[in-house]
Design an enzyme around this catalytic site. Structure first.
Site, PDB file in Angstrom:
ATOM      1  N   CYS A 231      11.268-106.901  -0.585  1.00  0.00           N
ATOM      2  CA  CYS A 231      10.572-107.025   0.692  1.00  0.00           C
ATOM      3  C   CYS A 231       9.381-107.964   0.517  1.00  0.00           C
ATOM      4  CB  CYS A 231      10.104-105.658   1.190  1.00  0.00           C
ATOM      5  SG  CYS A 231       9.110-104.731   0.000  1.00  0.00           S
ATOM      6  N   CYS A 238       9.153 -95.958  -9.150  1.00  0.00           N
ATOM      7  CA  CYS A 238       9.697 -95.536 -10.441  1.00  0.00           C
ATOM      8  C   CYS A 238      11.150 -95.101 -10.225  1.00  0.00           C
ATOM      9  CB  CYS A 238       8.868 -94.409 -11.036  1.00  0.00           C
ATOM     10  SG  CYS A 238       8.959 -92.829 -10.152  1.00  0.00           S
ATOM     11  N   CYS A 346      39.091 -85.019  19.506  1.00  0.00           N
ATOM     12  CA  CYS A 346      38.448 -83.786  19.051  1.00  0.00           C
ATOM     13  C   CYS A 346      38.774 -83.435  17.605  1.00  0.00           C
ATOM     14  CB  CYS A 346      38.824 -82.612  19.953  1.00  0.00           C
ATOM     15  SG  CYS A 346      40.596 -82.207  19.921  1.00  0.00           S
ATOM     16  N   HIS A 351      47.352 -81.942  20.903  1.00  0.00           N
ATOM     17  CA  HIS A 351      47.615 -81.084  22.055  1.00  0.00           C
ATOM     18  C   HIS A 351      47.722 -81.957  23.290  1.00  0.00           C
ATOM     19  CE1 HIS A 351      43.428 -81.720  23.346  1.00  0.00           C
ATOM     20  NE2 HIS A 351      43.166 -81.699  22.060  1.00  0.00           N
ATOM     21  N   CYS A 409      12.540 -79.446  21.387  1.00  0.00           N
ATOM     22  CA  CYS A 409      12.948 -79.731  22.758  1.00  0.00           C
ATOM     23  C   CYS A 409      14.445 -80.030  22.830  1.00  0.00           C
ATOM     24  CB  CYS A 409      12.153 -80.913  23.305  1.00  0.00           C
ATOM     25  SG  CYS A 409      12.523 -82.480  22.480  1.00  0.00           S
ATOM     26  N   CYS A 424      21.020 -85.236  25.558  1.00  0.00           N
ATOM     27  CA  CYS A 424      20.445 -83.960  25.979  1.00  0.00           C
ATOM     28  C   CYS A 424      21.278 -82.812  25.426  1.00  0.00           C
ATOM     29  CB  CYS A 424      20.398 -83.890  27.516  1.00  0.00           C
ATOM     30  SG  CYS A 424      19.843 -82.287  28.154  1.00  0.00           S
TER      31      CYS A 424
END
EC number: 2.3.2.31
Length: 442
Positions: A231, A238, A346, A351, A409, A424
């Site tokens: 970087c 280490c 799924c 099915h 939350c 959600c």
């Protein structure tokens, strides 16, 4: 006088051991070999690590460690450019293991970069896969890219990691009879023990001797060797902290699947453009964890390509279904595949109709084992555990990875680094303003 054993490969044939004295000159070694091979000493040329050794050099000063392999060819001397320069100067030949491939700032050399570390010698570090199975100091060697023999003399020594890691950067001249090779091919060996010529090790160019006494960015301890990230700030860690960092990210599947570099990690400080380019550095994880790393990387690659992993017990084969069909068969091919036919959406046995909620399928009748009714009365933990899983874990709506909710939350973020879908917990849809206003906290 100290003696040691070296292995001599004469005219690219099999190697044989020779006991030598470190105080001998190269000419004395030639005389011993000439008597054994019944050829004039003047017609013998000794090549070691890309350089032809002059008669006046002392064995102990040529970096010839015990059990080193030297190549001997028959023919009048035809020195490389670098050897010709050495022959007209009083300088000793520089071994490949003494070449510093790390760029220095302001012209500083590796031997004076730190006030307290002037006596330290920079090392190459490798991962030894054969015996040590650990990070070890390494030694750099070179062969002819055409005949693969160590009989190539270099036009110049390498000056950077690109010189040894990228093919075709350095030229030379192969001294094997009948070979016209001119391209140098570098490789590394473990310096911690005697090696066979075919034993090679993975170069770990980010691991360096801590010649500047820089502390680890995590534990702040000064140790050597350390890993230097690519970087802009050149952060250091280490090896113990790097191991912990990799293991933690691996357990959370937080590695990054890069199209060019593969399954890798950035600097722990999350610096830009800091992804580890040589994935052999993850060998520090050890064999067991490195195997997990390879498996997770393969799985992530399959998922990014739109594939699925077979949910069959003990299988996990990566599959790339064709078209839009939900029916996927894990075809048996030799030792691969289990034959399971399952639903792509799924990951349950195939099915017709819509998929049921994932948790109902997980604990559906087709997945239950036969349980004695009386035993069920005495053991209620299974039901409680099932209920706990139902309440605390849901599949990510985007990638189907299981996500656990432990308080907090309803705003969820998928833990997979390649997904990070925000959704959600109640609606199981993308997080939006309605969710934030109506039931952020339930």
């Amino acid at each position: 006088m100290p003696t040691m054993q070296v292995f001599v490969r004469f005219n690219s044939h099999h190697s044989f051991p020779v006991d030598v004295d470190s105080s001998w000159s190269v000419l004395q070694l030639k005389e011993v070999l000439a008597a054994r091979q019944q050829v004039p000493p003047a017609e013998i040329r000794i090549i070691f690590a890309g350089r032809e050794l002059r008669d006046s050099f002392i064995i102990g000063e040529c970096d010839l460690a015990s059990h080193s392999i030297v190549h001997v060819v028959r023919g009048r001397p035809q020195l490389s450019v670098e050897a010709q320069v050495s022959s007209s100067s009083s300088q000793e030949p520089q071994s490949l293991t003494r070449v510093d491939l790390n760029p220095q700032e302001d012209g500083a050399s590796a031997s004076n970069t730190s006030h307290g570390a002037a006596h330290r010698h920079p090392h190459f570090f490798v991962y030894c896969k054969q015996q040590c199975k650990d990070v070890q100091p390494g030694k750099l060697r070179v062969s002819c890219a055409t005949c693969k023999q160590g009989t190539l003399t270099l036009n110049r020594g390498p000056g950077s990691w690109d010189d040894v890691l990228l093919p075709g950067r350095i030229q030379g001249r192969c001294q094997s009879q009948g070979c016209q090779g001119t391209v140098a091919e570098f490789y590394f060996k473990c310096a911690a023990h005697p090696t066979q010529e075919e034993d090679t090790a993975a170069a770990l160019y980010m691991i360096k001797s801590n010649t500047q006494d820089v502390p680890c960015m995590v534990c702040e301890e000064v140790s050597t060797p350390l890993i230097l990230f690519e970087c802009e700030d050149a952060h250091t860690s280490c090896l113990d902290c790097f191991h912990t960092y990799c293991t933690t990210r691996l357990n959370d599947r937080q590695f990054v699947q890069d199209a060019t570099l593969g399954y890798t990690l950035p600097c722990p400080a999350e610096c830009e453009d800091s992804l580890i380019k040589e994935v052999h550095h993850f060998r520090v994880l050890g064999d067991e964890q490195y195997e997990r790393y390879q498996r997770f990387g393969t799985e992530e690659c399959v998922l990014q390509m739109g594939g699925v992993l077979c949910p069959g017990r003990g299988c996990g084969a990566g599959l790339l279904p064709e078209g839009e069909t939900r029916r996927v068969e894990c075809v048996r091919q030799g030792a691969q595949g289990c034959g399971l036919v399952f639903c792509k959406d799924c990951l349950e046995p195939f099915h017709q109709g819509e998929c049921r909620p994932q948790m109902e399928q997980l604990f559906g009748a087709e997945n239950r084992i036969a349980v004695d009714p009386e035993s069920a009365l005495r053991s209620r933990w299974e039901r409680e555990s099932e209920e706990t899983v139902r309440q605390t874990t849901k599949p990510c709506p985007n990638c189907k990875a299981p996500v656990e909710k432990n308080g907090g939350c309803m705003h969820m973020t998928c833990p997979r680094a390649q997904c990070r879908y925000e959704w959600c917990w109640l609606c199981e849809t993308a997080w939006n303003r309605d969710c934030q206003g109506d039931h952020w906290f339930g």
